[in-house]
Design an enzyme around this catalytic site. Sequence first.
Site, PDB file in Angstrom:
ATOM      1  N   LYS A   1       0.790  -1.237   0.000  1.00 48.45           N
ATOM      2  CA  LYS A   1       0.000   0.000   0.000  1.00 48.45           C
ATOM      3  C   LYS A   1       0.819   1.282   0.000  1.00 48.45           C
ATOM      4  CE  LYS A   1      -0.632   0.036   5.014  1.00 48.45           C
ATOM      5  NZ  LYS A   1      -1.415  -0.529   6.113  1.00 48.45           N
TER       6      LYS A   1
ATOM      7  N   ARG B   1      -7.659   0.009  17.126  1.00 51.18           N
ATOM      8  CA  ARG B   1      -8.083   0.315  15.768  1.00 51.18           C
ATOM      9  C   ARG B   1      -9.102  -0.770  15.450  1.00 51.18           C
ATOM     10  NH1 ARG B   1      -4.102   1.014  10.583  1.00 51.18           N
ATOM     11  NH2 ARG B   1      -4.765  -1.127  10.189  1.00 51.18           N
TER      12      ARG B   1
HETATM   13  C1  LIG Z   1      -0.554  -1.243   6.779  1.00 55.88           C
HETATM   14  C2  LIG Z   1      -0.863  -2.524   7.435  1.00 55.88           C
HETATM   15  C3  LIG Z   1       0.154  -3.491   7.580  1.00 55.88           C
HETATM   16  C4  LIG Z   1       1.598  -3.226   7.223  1.00 55.88           C
HETATM   17  O1  LIG Z   1       2.176  -2.328   8.142  1.00 55.88           O
HETATM   18  P1  LIG Z   1       3.743  -1.996   8.146  1.00 55.88           P
HETATM   19  O2  LIG Z   1       3.969  -1.289   9.426  1.00 55.88           O
HETATM   20  O3  LIG Z   1       4.008  -1.143   6.951  1.00 55.88           O
HETATM   21  O4  LIG Z   1       4.468  -3.288   8.065  1.00 55.88           O
HETATM   22  C5  LIG Z   1      -0.204  -4.712   8.132  1.00 55.88           C
HETATM   23  N1  LIG Z   1      -1.473  -4.965   8.519  1.00 55.88           N
HETATM   24  C6  LIG Z   1      -2.470  -4.053   8.403  1.00 55.88           C
HETATM   25  C7  LIG Z   1      -3.837  -4.419   8.852  1.00 55.88           C
HETATM   26  C8  LIG Z   1      -2.195  -2.809   7.852  1.00 55.88           C
HETATM   27  O5  LIG Z   1      -3.176  -1.910   7.747  1.00 55.88           O
END
Ligand SMILES: *Cc1c(COP(=O)(O)O)cnc(C)c1O
Length: 363
Positions: A37, A135
Amino acid sequence: MYPRLVMNMTKLRANIDAVAKITKEGGKCDSLMIVTKSLCADPVVSRMIAEHPMVDFMADSRVSNIAKFNEMAHENLKETVLLRIPMHCEVADVIKYVDLSFNSELSTLRLLNEEAAKAGKVHKVLLMIDMGDLREGIFFKNEDTIMNTVAEVLGMSNIELYGVGVNLTCYGAIIPKADNLGGLVAIARKIEEKFGIKLKMVSGGNSSSIYLAEKKELPEGITNLRLGESFLLGNDTAYLTKLPGTVDDALILEAQIVELKEKPSLPIGEVGVDAFGEKPEYEDRGIIKRAIIAVGKQDTDLGGMIPLDPKVDILGGSSDHTILDVTKSDKEYKVGDVVSFKLEYGAVLKLATSPYVEKVYVK
Ligand SMILES: *Cc1c(COP(=O)(O)O)cnc(C)c1O
């Protein structure tokens, strides 16, 4: 053209090698999701991830990004994962493009089941449990809600309950530990016992959990991690340590100098507010050599840029301009020169998203 985000494919691939090794050897996980993302599912990087033998799933928070993976029509295409809890309005696209989605709401799960039935598919879901970061997820203390949700999902004809997962260090900045991750594993075991099923995945978090894998302290029973920042920037996000085998300069911002003048460091006149309505503070450095580069807050996060030239300081900026103090540099900068920066997560996210920033790949 500048500004440009330069992505070094060899370094990114090596970073994935390193985090995959930590996750699977140190953390004894049987699968790894790489999260796309923050680069907006960049097509070149996504293809490299799709071809990487140690990556099992490609995960993103936006269905439109995942739709791009599908278009790649790649022979090694991994299973796709939607990380953000789906909106009701996108349920049909989720069924069309996504193999596994993260969920916490029964109303949404019912819609997914209906759409999957219409499409003649079985859609996999991971039930998110909130272990305290506050969250997404069903709150871990509400065990009845967890069990009732599982019971209804198990009765859905076109949904497969693939496992449970947790997200930490996002809203609440809560660090993954033996207690919260162990708590998730305990919930997984309770579900399995109560319903006589076997969950295929217990997903133990994002780049803030990899430090536990590295120390070989990831609680037993966690079978998966989801990594974005750690493969892009080479750090864990719980304690910001550098992960062995990774580099922090796989992504570089290059911007061009459009003005270079000697001027005072203190603005002259009554101080009001800056372009963003904030009252800035200025340090008196006397007369300095100031370089303006053509990149600004519309493109990136100025606080997340680290000049490769250690003798360059970022003084501030506005939407389209960033002002550098180059007085102490060993290099004699001139207009037209390019200044390079390493990046932090927020800066990468905005650069990848900005249409004004050229995307460049080096082997
Ligand atoms: C963005 C996200 C991740 C990845 O997070 P990083 O800190 O970039 O590794 C993993 N799980 C969820 C649910 C996310 O929203």
